[in-house]
Design a protein around this motif. Structure first.
Motif, PDB file in Angstrom:
ATOM      1  N   THR A   1     -20.455  25.695 -20.149  1.00 20.07           N
ATOM      2  CA  THR A   1     -21.784  25.387 -19.634  1.00 20.07           C
ATOM      3  C   THR A   1     -21.740  24.229 -18.646  1.00 20.07           C
ATOM      4  OG1 THR A   1     -22.729  26.098 -21.756  1.00 20.07           O
ATOM      5  CG2 THR A   1     -24.140  24.806 -20.290  1.00 20.07           C
ATOM      6  N   ARG A   2     -22.477  24.397 -17.572  1.00 19.66           N
ATOM      7  CA  ARG A   2     -22.557  23.325 -16.578  1.00 19.66           C
ATOM      8  C   ARG A   2     -23.355  22.162 -17.161  1.00 19.66           C
ATOM      9  NH1 ARG A   2     -22.498  22.972 -10.786  1.00 19.66           N
ATOM     10  NH2 ARG A   2     -23.870  21.343  -9.995  1.00 19.66           N
TER      11      ARG A   2
ATOM     12  N   THR B   1     -25.687  18.795 -17.481  1.00 18.49           N
ATOM     13  CA  THR B   1     -26.806  18.211 -16.746  1.00 18.49           C
ATOM     14  C   THR B   1     -26.755  16.688 -16.790  1.00 18.49           C
ATOM     15  OG1 THR B   1     -28.200  18.347 -18.723  1.00 18.49           O
ATOM     16  CG2 THR B   1     -28.302  20.187 -17.168  1.00 18.49           C
TER      17      THR B   1
ATOM     18  N   ARG C   1     -14.742  21.764 -13.392  1.00 20.10           N
ATOM     19  CA  ARG C   1     -15.922  21.874 -14.256  1.00 20.10           C
ATOM     20  C   ARG C   1     -17.127  22.391 -13.479  1.00 20.10           C
ATOM     21  NH1 ARG C   1     -17.483  19.428 -19.215  1.00 20.10           N
ATOM     22  NH2 ARG C   1     -19.166  20.782 -19.988  1.00 20.10           N
ATOM     23  N   LEU C   2     -17.270  21.965 -12.230  1.00 14.08           N
ATOM     24  CA  LEU C   2     -18.425  22.373 -11.431  1.00 14.08           C
ATOM     25  C   LEU C   2     -18.092  23.457 -10.411  1.00 14.08           C
ATOM     26  CD1 LEU C   2     -20.110  18.913 -10.679  1.00 14.08           C
ATOM     27  CD2 LEU C   2     -20.429  20.415 -12.654  1.00 14.08           C
TER      28      LEU C   2
ATOM     29  N   TRP D   1     -17.140  23.091  -7.404  1.00 14.79           N
ATOM     30  CA  TRP D   1     -17.917  22.671  -6.244  1.00 14.79           C
ATOM     31  C   TRP D   1     -17.277  23.161  -4.954  1.00 14.79           C
ATOM     32  CZ3 TRP D   1     -17.602  17.470  -3.401  1.00 14.79           C
ATOM     33  CH2 TRP D   1     -18.681  17.341  -2.518  1.00 14.79           C
TER      34      TRP D   1
END
Length: 247
Positions: free
Chosen positions: A2-3, A5, A121-122, A124
């Motif tokens: 899960t990303r 927050t 993790r992201l 990006w």
């Protein structure tokens, strides 16, 4: 996975004292990517200087003071391979047999070096709005050999469409900083940073990028001593600038 927050930022002593703009840029960058960044004001040092100088008792006292700073189960992003490596890999050894060993292991498990977090993790994929530029990279020994995140930095830079990354002939070598090593062995450290600075300067790049403040201060200090206009920037500052962000 899960990303997240929410994330913590472990700012490191060197960023806090000598390169606060890079720490602020790391926060701004993470916020641009949708993170709520929490910076516990009570944090200080990871304990690495004492630990690598052979003073585990002092290192344990310093590290223990950080345990209560990160109570939520959020990732702890560290804009430094060396400090990240200390917490992630050496805290479990440092706290072994102590009453708070489980707490230290829990914190260590949540640590992520900045470039690794952004990439793995992201996932990006930055929208590069900067002008064309050629850069070289310096990766700290801990980031390369302990955290194994040197390729994360390379990949992030390679995803910037207007950035060309060049490889220099001393890329895998130490800059000579090594925390207290440069103080205890100044002649050896001085020869090492001389070689590193020359290699970066002769790489064909217009600047270099690194994710470790100690190395950045060391190499930029040598370049400035030589009167060179060539210099380096922290990865967080470079990435934030490339996407048009401001701290």
């Amino acid at each position: 996975m899960t990303r997240p927050t929410d994330v913590y930022l472990f700012g490191t002593c060197l960023l806090d004292l000598f390169l606060p703009e890079a720490g602020l840029d790391a926060i701004a960058l993470l916020e641009r990517l949708g993170m709520r960044v929490h910076y516990p004001q009570a944090q200080s040092c990871c304990g690495q200087p004492a630990y690598t100088s052979g003073h585990p008792g002092q290192a344990l006292a310093v590290a223990r003071a950080q345990l209560a700073c990160f109570p939520e189960d959020w990732p702890i992003v560290v804009p430094s391979g060396s400090c990240g490596g200390m917490i992630k890999h050496h805290w479990p050894r440092l706290f072994a047999g102590e009453a708070d060993e489980a707490a230290a292991r829990a914190v260590a498990a949540r640590v992520a070096e900045l470039s690794d977090f952004l990439l793995n993790r992201l996932d990006w994929r930055p929208d590069d709005v900067g002008p064309p530029v050629t850069v070289a990279v310096h990766t700290s020994c801990s980031a390369r050999r302990e955290m194994d995140v040197h390729q994360s930095c390379w990949t992030l830079l390679d995803r910037l469409r207007n950035v060309e990354r060049v490889v220099h002939d001393h890329e895998s070598e130490c800059c000579g900083f090594g925390g207290t090593f440069s103080i205890k062995h100044p002649d050896i450290a001085g020869a090492m940073v001389t070689d590193k600075a020359r290699s970066l300067r002769d790489s064909g790049a217009v600047a270099f990028v690194t994710a470790d403040a100690g190395c950045l201060l060391n190499i930029n200090g040598k370049l400035g001593q030589c009167g060179s206009a060539f210099h380096g920037r922290h990865l967080a500052s470079f990435l934030l600038e490339r996407i048009g962000g401001r701290r």
